[in-house]
Motif scaffolding. Structure first.
Motif: not given
Length: 319
Positions: A198-205, A222-231, A233-240
């Motif tokens: 489960h990753t977060h995108n603070n540094m675009q990683l 773990d991922a979420s559509v359009y990266g929607m998540g706390r602060a 956000g997360n890895c975008p589902t659509e990219l995976l």
């Protein structure tokens, strides 16, 4: 393990709910589920299964914050290929609220905890396993965990019934070398367990770290559509979905979800890579201070924010 054996867990409603206090309409969740199901995504995390009596402010949160099995069944009366997941936090769930899997629309229950509570988390995992659920253990804030603490936890985890153990980059502070190191450590010490990330995108990683984990044998992503998540956000589902070499995934339905649901929502709510989140990520800190900054009139005063975080005494100067 090849990347085509990976499975995607979409957390848009659960983690994304941290952005809008879980204020998603029933129609939004139904359309999201339909899109994920058509896209072939393996799991949809539809929210938290925590107990409202154990948390303050429950009356102000949307229904996805405290899931009710009957409500889930009304929202999604007929499941497709996409299984349903919920997450619980140690100390915030009443185990008596969790029905046997045979009586629930949920398939997977994930237990989140900090390192000091791994023993309590595994007790919950055992109970949910006994009720028929797939289970995961998600140890949060791994970047702040000492090696000796992790090794002690591994001793408990490898004897447990948990199906999947998660590597969680809560602060979005890890890079590919950190991810390779952690995956290797988890695989070496937990050879009998499947792994998740489960990753977060603070540094675009978030996306690249998720791919590194997948290439090194991590199965649940773990991922979420359009990266929607706390602060950040997360890895975008659509990219995976586009990148994993797996013919069962289909991008087109997710483009419909993005167009109809996520773009309008992003105009009202803020998430994703922003400089204050980058600052907390690079300092390996929880993003709560950055979230507070973004909610204030000083939301774009990056230098002052950085100085306060890196020079603690600045925060206490008299004005």
């Amino acid at each position: 393990m090849k990347m085509n054996q990976c499975k995607i867990v979409d957390c848009t409603i659960r983690d994304g709910g941290l952005v809008n206090n879980w204020d998603f309409s029933v129609e939004f969740v139904q359309q999201l589920y339909a899109g994920l199901n058509e896209a072939g995504v393996d799991y949809m995390e539809i929210g938290y299964k925590n107990s409202p009596k154990l948390l303050s402010g429950a009356e102000n949160a949307g229904p996805w914050r405290f899931l009710n099995d009957e409500f889930i069944r009304e929202v999604i009366p007929q499941k497709g290929v996409t299984k349903l997941s919920a997450l619980v936090d140690v100390g915030r769930v009443d185990e008596s609220d969790i029905l046997p899997r045979s009586e629930s629309p949920l398939d997977l229950i994930r237990v989140a905890c900090y390192i000091k509570d791994v023993d309590k988390a595994l007790e919950l995992v055992q109970k949910f396993h006994d009720r028929g659920y797939e289970t995961t253990l998600n140890i949060m804030a791994l970047s702040n965990v000492m090696d000796n603490e992790l090794l002690e936890a591994f001793e408990m985890i490898k004897e447990s019934v948990v199906d999947v153990v998660y590597i969680v980059d809560s602060y979005g502070s890890l890079d590919y070398k950190d991810m390779e190191y952690l995956v290797d450590k988890f695989k070496t010490n937990l050879p009998n367990k499947r792994l998740g990330v489960h990753t977060h995108n603070n540094m675009q990683l978030a996306f690249s770290n998720t791919l590194v984990a997948a290439q090194n044998g991590v199965e649940l992503l773990d991922a979420s559509v359009y990266g929607m998540g706390r602060a950040a956000g997360n890895c975008p589902t659509e990219l995976l979905v586009t990148h994993l070499k797996n013919t069962r995934y289909n991008l087109r339905p997710l483009l419909g979800v993005l167009e109809k649901l996520m773009i309008p929502l992003r105009e009202k709510e803020e998430w994703g890579y922003l400089i204050p989140y980058m600052i907390t990520g690079t300092l390996d800190e929880h993003p709560r201070s950055a979230m507070a900054l973004r909610a204030s009139e000083d939301k774009d005063k990056f230098v002052d924010f950085y100085d306060k975080l890196t020079t603690p005494e600045v925060s206490f100067e008299k004005k």
